[in-house]
Design a protein around this motif. Structure first.
Motif, PDB file in Angstrom:
ATOM      1  N   THR A  13       0.845  -1.185   0.000  1.00  0.00           N
ATOM      2  CA  THR A  13       0.000   0.000   0.000  1.00  0.00           C
ATOM      3  C   THR A  13       0.883   1.239   0.000  1.00  0.00           C
ATOM      4  OG1 THR A  13      -0.113   0.249   2.415  1.00  0.00           O
ATOM      5  CG2 THR A  13      -1.649  -1.304   1.406  1.00  0.00           C
ATOM      6  N   GLU A  14       0.271   2.409  -0.090  1.00  0.00           N
ATOM      7  CA  GLU A  14       1.038   3.654  -0.058  1.00  0.00           C
ATOM      8  C   GLU A  14       1.778   3.809   1.268  1.00  0.00           C
ATOM      9  OE1 GLU A  14       1.795   6.108  -2.308  1.00  0.00           O
ATOM     10  OE2 GLU A  14       1.111   4.497  -3.607  1.00  0.00           O
ATOM     11  N   ARG A  15       1.197   3.267   2.342  1.00  0.00           N
ATOM     12  CA  ARG A  15       1.853   3.379   3.649  1.00  0.00           C
ATOM     13  C   ARG A  15       2.991   2.377   3.803  1.00  0.00           C
ATOM     14  NH1 ARG A  15      -3.593   4.747   6.492  1.00  0.00           N
ATOM     15  NH2 ARG A  15      -4.114   2.579   6.076  1.00  0.00           N
ATOM     16  N   THR A  16       2.890   1.232   3.148  1.00  0.00           N
ATOM     17  CA  THR A  16       3.892   0.180   3.360  1.00  0.00           C
ATOM     18  C   THR A  16       4.913   0.086   2.239  1.00  0.00           C
ATOM     19  OG1 THR A  16       2.536  -1.537   2.284  1.00  0.00           O
ATOM     20  CG2 THR A  16       2.209  -1.168   4.651  1.00  0.00           C
ATOM     21  N   ARG A  17       4.754   0.883   1.192  1.00  0.00           N
ATOM     22  CA  ARG A  17       5.698   0.832   0.068  1.00  0.00           C
ATOM     23  C   ARG A  17       7.101   1.249   0.537  1.00  0.00           C
ATOM     24  NH1 ARG A  17       4.171   0.720  -4.934  1.00  0.00           N
ATOM     25  NH2 ARG A  17       2.133   1.619  -4.391  1.00  0.00           N
ATOM     26  N   HIS A  18       8.111   0.475   0.142  1.00  0.00           N
ATOM     27  CA  HIS A  18       9.489   0.779   0.531  1.00  0.00           C
ATOM     28  C   HIS A  18      10.073   1.810  -0.430  1.00  0.00           C
ATOM     29  CE1 HIS A  18       9.103  -3.498   2.134  1.00  0.00           C
ATOM     30  NE2 HIS A  18       9.179  -2.723   3.196  1.00  0.00           N
ATOM     31  N   ARG A  19      10.294   3.011   0.079  1.00  0.00           N
ATOM     32  CA  ARG A  19      10.793   4.093  -0.766  1.00  0.00           C
ATOM     33  C   ARG A  19      12.298   4.307  -0.609  1.00  0.00           C
ATOM     34  NH1 ARG A  19       5.581   5.199   0.678  1.00  0.00           N
ATOM     35  NH2 ARG A  19       4.226   6.012  -0.974  1.00  0.00           N
ATOM     36  N   ARG A  20      12.841   4.054   0.575  1.00  0.00           N
ATOM     37  CA  ARG A  20      14.277   4.166   0.827  1.00  0.00           C
ATOM     38  C   ARG A  20      14.832   2.795   1.182  1.00  0.00           C
ATOM     39  NH1 ARG A  20      16.183   6.019   4.858  1.00  0.00           N
ATOM     40  NH2 ARG A  20      18.188   6.732   4.047  1.00  0.00           N
ATOM     41  N   LEU A  21      16.079   2.560   0.760  1.00  0.00           N
ATOM     42  CA  LEU A  21      16.752   1.300   1.075  1.00  0.00           C
ATOM     43  C   LEU A  21      15.845   0.112   0.766  1.00  0.00           C
ATOM     44  CD1 LEU A  21      18.333   2.383   4.489  1.00  0.00           C
ATOM     45  CD2 LEU A  21      19.437   2.361   2.244  1.00  0.00           C
ATOM     46  N   ARG A  22      15.378   0.090  -0.458  1.00  0.00           N
ATOM     47  CA  ARG A  22      14.420  -0.950  -0.845  1.00  0.00           C
ATOM     48  C   ARG A  22      14.976  -2.355  -0.694  1.00  0.00           C
ATOM     49  NH1 ARG A  22      11.727   1.617  -6.374  1.00  0.00           N
ATOM     50  NH2 ARG A  22      10.879   3.510  -5.389  1.00  0.00           N
ATOM     51  N   GLU A  23      16.306  -2.481  -0.814  1.00  0.00           N
ATOM     52  CA  GLU A  23      16.911  -3.798  -0.689  1.00  0.00           C
ATOM     53  C   GLU A  23      16.768  -4.368   0.728  1.00  0.00           C
ATOM     54  OE1 GLU A  23      20.017  -0.770   0.402  1.00  0.00           O
ATOM     55  OE2 GLU A  23      18.475  -0.994  -1.157  1.00  0.00           O
TER      56      GLU A  23
END
Length: 229
Positions: A13-23
């Motif tokens: 979701t928009e709240r749980t999407r990984h935007r930084r350090l996706r790895e």
């Protein structure tokens, strides 16, 4: 755990999407469950009287129904004011300090989960007993069957929230510093990881405990040395 259960993925979701350090992010339900199983203390973020508040409290998980039970009288106040408000529960385990050659590359090895949900204040007596059992057994397996159960008055004074695990974010970090192959690797400075572990020590009896009452096996099994995360 079956292969199908191991392969289950969390919805993004928009709240749980990984935007930084996706790895460092994961959408694995198994990873979420492992982090939740490893602890019993969480931080519950709510808004009370218009002011954000983060409260440390205990939790337990019924993995069969995918329900997170959180002990929280403060949060129950917020539900009266905003019954449809979303709260955030975080669980974090620190596994070590990562000391690099440069301060910029310092870090922490950790396992962390964030759960977003609209909590439900449990009013049904049977479910309240079930939720309290889940929380108690997550903290100290075997204690629910050993100790006296809550009476009606005690249940009336207890606030327990139920949250769905449908919306959650997982992040982990592990391993050594990342600057060994760069220019800082030639500085001649020590770098590495200082592991951090939490564990239970030897049980300490209540000073008011009468002589002759033996330590129950399920308490003895908790320590010393049993990991708390």
């Amino acid at each position: 755990m079956s292969t199908q259960e191991q392969n289950q993925q969390l919805a993004v979701t928009e709240r749980t999407r990984h935007r930084r350090l996706r790895e460092q992010g994961s959408t694995s339900v198994a990873d979420l469950d492992a982090i939740l199983r490893a602890g019993f203390v969480c931080h519950l973020g709510v808004v009370v009287d218009g002011v954000p508040m983060v409260v440390p409290t205990v939790y337990g998980v019924d993995f069969g129904t995918r329900t997170l039970y959180v002990h929280g009288s403060v949060a129950s106040r917020s539900l009266v004011q905003a019954p449809d408000a979303t709260v955030c529960v975080t669980v974090t385990h620190i596994d070590g300090l990562v000391l690099a050659r440069s301060v910029f590359e310092h870090g922490v090895n950790y396992r962390s989960a964030m759960v977003y949900a609209v909590p439900r204040l449990i009013a049904d007596g049977d479910e309240l007993l079930h939720g309290l059992r889940v929380v108690t057994e997550q903290c100290a397996p075997g204690q629910w069957e050993y100790a006296r159960r809550p009476n009606r008055k005690e249940l009336a004074a207890t606030s327990l929230l139920a949250l769905s695990l449908d919306e959650a974010s997982v992040k982990t970090a592990s391993g050594p510093p990342q600057d060994g192959d760069g220019p800082d690797g030639e500085l001649g400075l020590w770098a590495g990881v200082i592991p951090m572990r939490s564990y239970f020590d030897a049980p300490e009896p209540d000073p008011a405990l009468p002589a002759g009452i033996a330590l129950p096996p399920h308490v003895a099994a908790l320590g010393p040395g049993r990991s708390g995360s």
